[in-house]
Design a protein around this motif. Structure first.
Motif, mmCIF file in Angstrom:
data_model
loop_
_atom_site.group_PDB
_atom_site.id
_atom_site.type_symbol
_atom_site.label_atom_id
_atom_site.label_comp_id
_atom_site.label_asym_id
_atom_site.label_seq_id
_atom_site.Cartn_x
_atom_site.Cartn_y
_atom_site.Cartn_z
ATOM 1 N N LEU A 290 2.012 43.629 8.616
ATOM 2 C CA LEU A 290 2.335 42.652 7.577
ATOM 3 C C LEU A 290 3.805 42.251 7.628
ATOM 4 O O LEU A 290 4.164 41.131 7.266
ATOM 5 C CB LEU A 290 2.013 43.233 6.189
ATOM 6 N N ALA A 291 4.649 43.175 8.070
ATOM 7 C CA ALA A 291 6.085 42.887 8.128
ATOM 8 C C ALA A 291 6.401 41.776 9.128
ATOM 9 O O ALA A 291 7.484 41.184 9.065
ATOM 10 C CB ALA A 291 6.856 44.153 8.492
ATOM 11 N N LYS A 292 5.489 41.459 10.026
ATOM 12 C CA LYS A 292 5.741 40.458 11.058
ATOM 13 C C LYS A 292 5.251 39.070 10.666
ATOM 14 O O LYS A 292 5.411 38.126 11.432
ATOM 15 C CB LYS A 292 5.095 40.907 12.370
ATOM 16 N N PHE A 293 4.643 38.949 9.456
ATOM 17 C CA PHE A 293 4.271 37.616 8.976
ATOM 18 C C PHE A 293 5.565 36.878 8.643
ATOM 19 O O PHE A 293 6.334 37.319 7.782
ATOM 20 C CB PHE A 293 3.377 37.721 7.749
ATOM 21 N N PRO A 294 5.834 35.748 9.258
ATOM 22 C CA PRO A 294 7.178 35.147 9.181
ATOM 23 C C PRO A 294 7.613 34.682 7.798
ATOM 24 O O PRO A 294 8.806 34.684 7.501
ATOM 25 C CB PRO A 294 7.089 33.970 10.160
ATOM 26 N N ARG A 324 9.081 49.454 4.731
ATOM 27 C CA ARG A 324 8.342 48.891 5.864
ATOM 28 C C ARG A 324 8.229 47.377 5.807
ATOM 29 O O ARG A 324 7.861 46.748 6.793
ATOM 30 C CB ARG A 324 6.935 49.504 5.904
ATOM 31 N N LEU A 325 8.488 46.768 4.655
ATOM 32 C CA LEU A 325 8.304 45.328 4.479
ATOM 33 C C LEU A 325 9.647 44.696 4.117
ATOM 34 O O LEU A 325 9.914 44.377 2.955
ATOM 35 C CB LEU A 325 7.274 45.060 3.375
ATOM 36 N N PRO A 326 10.513 44.491 5.099
ATOM 37 C CA PRO A 326 11.884 44.050 4.800
ATOM 38 C C PRO A 326 11.987 42.661 4.190
ATOM 39 O O PRO A 326 12.960 42.366 3.499
ATOM 40 C CB PRO A 326 12.565 44.101 6.173
ATOM 41 N N ASN A 327 11.007 41.790 4.420
ATOM 42 C CA ASN A 327 11.100 40.415 3.921
ATOM 43 C C ASN A 327 10.335 40.188 2.623
ATOM 44 O O ASN A 327 10.460 39.128 2.014
ATOM 45 C CB ASN A 327 10.589 39.439 4.985
ATOM 46 N N VAL A 328 9.545 41.162 2.205
ATOM 47 C CA VAL A 328 8.741 41.010 0.994
ATOM 48 C C VAL A 328 9.631 41.149 -0.239
ATOM 49 O O VAL A 328 10.416 42.092 -0.345
ATOM 50 C CB VAL A 328 7.599 42.050 0.964
ATOM 51 N N PHE A 349 13.168 56.464 3.253
ATOM 52 C CA PHE A 349 12.281 56.351 4.414
ATOM 53 C C PHE A 349 12.855 57.127 5.600
ATOM 54 O O PHE A 349 12.128 57.852 6.297
ATOM 55 C CB PHE A 349 12.112 54.875 4.764
ATOM 56 N N ILE A 350 14.157 56.989 5.832
ATOM 57 C CA ILE A 350 14.801 57.719 6.934
ATOM 58 C C ILE A 350 14.662 59.223 6.720
ATOM 59 O O ILE A 350 14.297 59.973 7.632
ATOM 60 C CB ILE A 350 16.283 57.320 7.043
ATOM 61 N N ARG A 351 14.948 59.678 5.508
ATOM 62 C CA ARG A 351 14.889 61.127 5.234
ATOM 63 C C ARG A 351 13.443 61.645 5.297
ATOM 64 O O ARG A 351 13.214 62.805 5.627
ATOM 65 C CB ARG A 351 15.501 61.405 3.869
ATOM 66 N N GLU A 363 8.355 52.675 14.455
ATOM 67 C CA GLU A 363 9.438 51.844 14.981
ATOM 68 C C GLU A 363 10.436 51.483 13.887
ATOM 69 O O GLU A 363 11.648 51.379 14.133
ATOM 70 C CB GLU A 363 8.840 50.580 15.596
ATOM 71 N N ARG A 364 9.953 51.317 12.678
ATOM 72 C CA ARG A 364 10.833 50.949 11.572
ATOM 73 C C ARG A 364 11.892 52.025 11.315
ATOM 74 O O ARG A 364 13.008 51.707 10.877
ATOM 75 C CB ARG A 364 9.987 50.720 10.310
ATOM 76 N N TYR A 365 11.580 53.271 11.586
ATOM 77 C CA TYR A 365 12.543 54.357 11.386
ATOM 78 C C TYR A 365 13.798 54.130 12.229
ATOM 79 O O TYR A 365 14.921 54.241 11.727
ATOM 80 C CB TYR A 365 11.890 55.701 11.745
ATOM 81 N N PHE A 366 13.620 53.789 13.480
ATOM 82 C CA PHE A 366 14.766 53.607 14.371
ATOM 83 C C PHE A 366 15.558 52.361 13.992
ATOM 84 O O PHE A 366 16.780 52.324 14.126
ATOM 85 C CB PHE A 366 14.280 53.532 15.823
ATOM 86 N N GLU A 367 14.875 51.327 13.489
ATOM 87 C CA GLU A 367 15.578 50.139 13.014
ATOM 88 C C GLU A 367 16.476 50.477 11.828
ATOM 89 O O GLU A 367 17.614 50.007 11.741
ATOM 90 C CB GLU A 367 14.562 49.061 12.614
ATOM 91 N N LEU A 368 15.970 51.305 10.920
ATOM 92 C CA LEU A 368 16.746 51.654 9.736
ATOM 93 C C LEU A 368 17.873 52.627 10.054
ATOM 94 O O LEU A 368 18.919 52.602 9.395
ATOM 95 C CB LEU A 368 15.820 52.237 8.659
ATOM 96 N N VAL A 369 17.682 53.479 11.064
ATOM 97 C CA VAL A 369 18.766 54.368 11.483
ATOM 98 C C VAL A 369 19.926 53.540 12.040
ATOM 99 O O VAL A 369 21.105 53.840 11.800
ATOM 100 C CB VAL A 369 18.265 55.394 12.518
#
Length: 493
Positions: A290-294, A324-328, A349-351, A363-369
């Motif tokens: 869902l996070a990839k819906f533009p 997990r939903l950065p644009n929502v 989320f990271i912790r 994959e979202r974990y590494f983006e947030l790190v």
């Protein structure tokens, strides 16, 4: 069963029954004073908002009378009637050129549209066909005559698939093994409706996201899609193709070029609102898709198998979704997600995943790190007082260090000290001595029997002094008001 016209006459009156009673008769001639009582006559035309649901309407009625009454109707609600023929439905609609909203829900309209339609309803913006069991051929035909339609309701129609495209088999395209069983398709036409913005599809038994994607291709500018209570199992199109290769074979060939749905969001580039409540989604992978819906801004995803376990609290669930939903911007009907709440959710989320094996980290974990850096684990600070502490009990010349439960009451402590003190609790008075404030304020009388010991902030090393009430001491009224300092002096403390 009444017609629409008869239902109108019953609700608003029959204009033909009007009579002109303003002409005076012979008996009233010559009278110079008259009393006029206005009488509300039946309406010649019905209001712009016409609600006639659950009236057993089965037919349209006399056409000319409908034109006279209904030419100004803009909103028409005929839900829960007995309409079952499209000829009658269009017989009603064709005399209402200003219609903007029509509700035909819970009429049995499963029969195909066999009549030819010449009229187009240019003003109609909203059409509700819930639980009408209207077939896809009829839906396509209706859409062709509603060029301005913006909102469509197709809920509870028992749709297992979506057929908003036209397929014509016209010759084998294969270079080898030509036979009559070839599934090659050509000349496929997908009729698009660019003005459609809102689609309600609740309660239909569609399972595959590939079928849902067909809605997106038919309505390329769709902004709001409600799929609540549809048994959608996953948003992963590739898994569907693997599991149901034979079923989706035709559609894959149909989508051979730019329409081939390689990703769940391919058909929904304009979608802002998506309702997936009570679907069968059971994996966090679908949330990440869902996070990839533009353009997605508002999501509802409650009542799914993903939440059936007790692994997460409500607060943790919301944090994991937000991260997990950065644009929502809004989630499950709540308010707009603030910048502070999003940052707190991303750090949580990271912790949450930092102690898990790397193979289990999304994959979202590494983006947030990369965004927040590697965080230190939160220190679990327990601010509750210790359950037991060691303090000194003194009674006269006797002194003893004991471990005491600080959740006991003063009354309970007195009872347990009877053996040590040598006299009953009823004659016992206790004084608490704080080791740090001994010389400043002296002992504190523990005068309330129901008070728990921890409320005195008792710590290891403090002292409780036990004294026996003075015998044969009957206080007067004035003596009962002595201060605690004077009372300590009485006991030489």
């Amino acid at each position: 069963m009444p017609s629409l016209l008869e239902a109108l006459e019953q609700k608003y009156g029959n204009p033909s029954a009007d009579s002109d009673s303003s002409t005076p008769d012979d008996d009233s001639a010559g009278i110079s004073v008259a009393i006029f009582v206005p009488c509300k006559s039946p309406r010649a035309a019905v209001p712009a908002l016409l609600v006639l649901n659950d009236c057993d309407i089965a037919t349209a009625g006399e056409r000319d009378a409908l034109v006279a009454k209904c030419s100004n109707v803009e909103e028409l609600d005929l839900a829960k009637n007995k309409l079952d023929q499209w000829t009658e439905v269009f017989g009603i609609l064709e005399h209402m050129p200003r219609l903007k909203f029509v509700n035909l829900s819970f009429n049995s309209l499963s029969k195909p549209i066999e009549m030819s339609l010449d009229k187009r309803w240019e003003e109609l913006r909203n059409l509700v066909l819930n639980s009408t069991y209207v077939n896809w051929d009829s839906v396509k035909k209706i859409l062709e005559h509603l060029p301005s339609l913006e909102e469509l309701h197709l809920s509870l129609n028992d749709y297992n698939n979506v057929e908003l495209h036209k397929q014509e088999k016209a010759g084998c395209q294969c270079t080898e093994n030509k036979n009559d069983n070839c599934d090659c398709l050509s000349n496929v036409d997908v009729k698009k409706h660019p003005l459609m913005r809102i689609l309600h599809f609740t309660g239909n038994p569609v399972k595959n996201w590939t079928e849902v994607s067909k809605l997106g291709y038919a309505f390329p500018n769709l902004e709001s899609l409600v799929l609540a209570e549809c048994p959608i199992q996953s948003l992963d199109i590739k898994e569907e193709k693997t599991a149901e290769e034979g079923i989706n074979k035709n559609y894959e060939k149909f989508c051979e070029s730019e329409l081939r749905p390689e990703s769940p969001h391919d058909a929904f580039n304009s979608l802002k609102v998506l309702n997936l409540n009570s679907t069968n989604l059971s994996s966090w992978n679908d949330i990440e898709r869902l996070a990839k819906f533009p353009a997605l801004q508002c999501v509802r995803v409650q009542g799914c198998p993903l939440w059936e376990g007790n692994e997460y609290t409500e607060h943790e669930r919301r944090q994991l979704l937000i991260a997990r939903l950065p644009n929502v911007q809004t989630l499950n009907g709540g308010g707009v997600i603030s910048a502070d709440e999003r940052e707190a959710a991303e750090r949580a989320f990271i912790r949450y995943y930092m102690d898990k094996p790397e193979s289990d980290r999304p994959e979202r974990y590494f983006e947030l790190v990369q965004k927040h850096g590697k965080l230190d684990p939160l220190v679990n600070v327990d601010l509750r007082p210790e359950k037991r502490v060691k303090i000194t009990f003194t009674c006269g010349s006797n002194s003893e260090i004991r471990s005491v439960d600080i959740y006991r009451t003063v009354s309970d402590l007195k009872t347990r000290l009877e053996g040590f003190a040598g006299f009953p609790a009823s004659k016992m008075r206790l004084f608490y001595v704080d080791q740090d404030l001994r010389d400043i304020q002296g002992p504190e009388l523990m005068r309330f029997p129901s008070k728990q010991l921890f409320s005195y902030n008792i710590r290891p090393g403090d002292e409780i002094v036990i004294v026996c009430k003075l015998e044969n001491k009957r206080r007067t009224h004035s003596e009962s008001k002595i201060t605690e300092k004077q009372e300590r002096a009485m006991y030489n403390l």
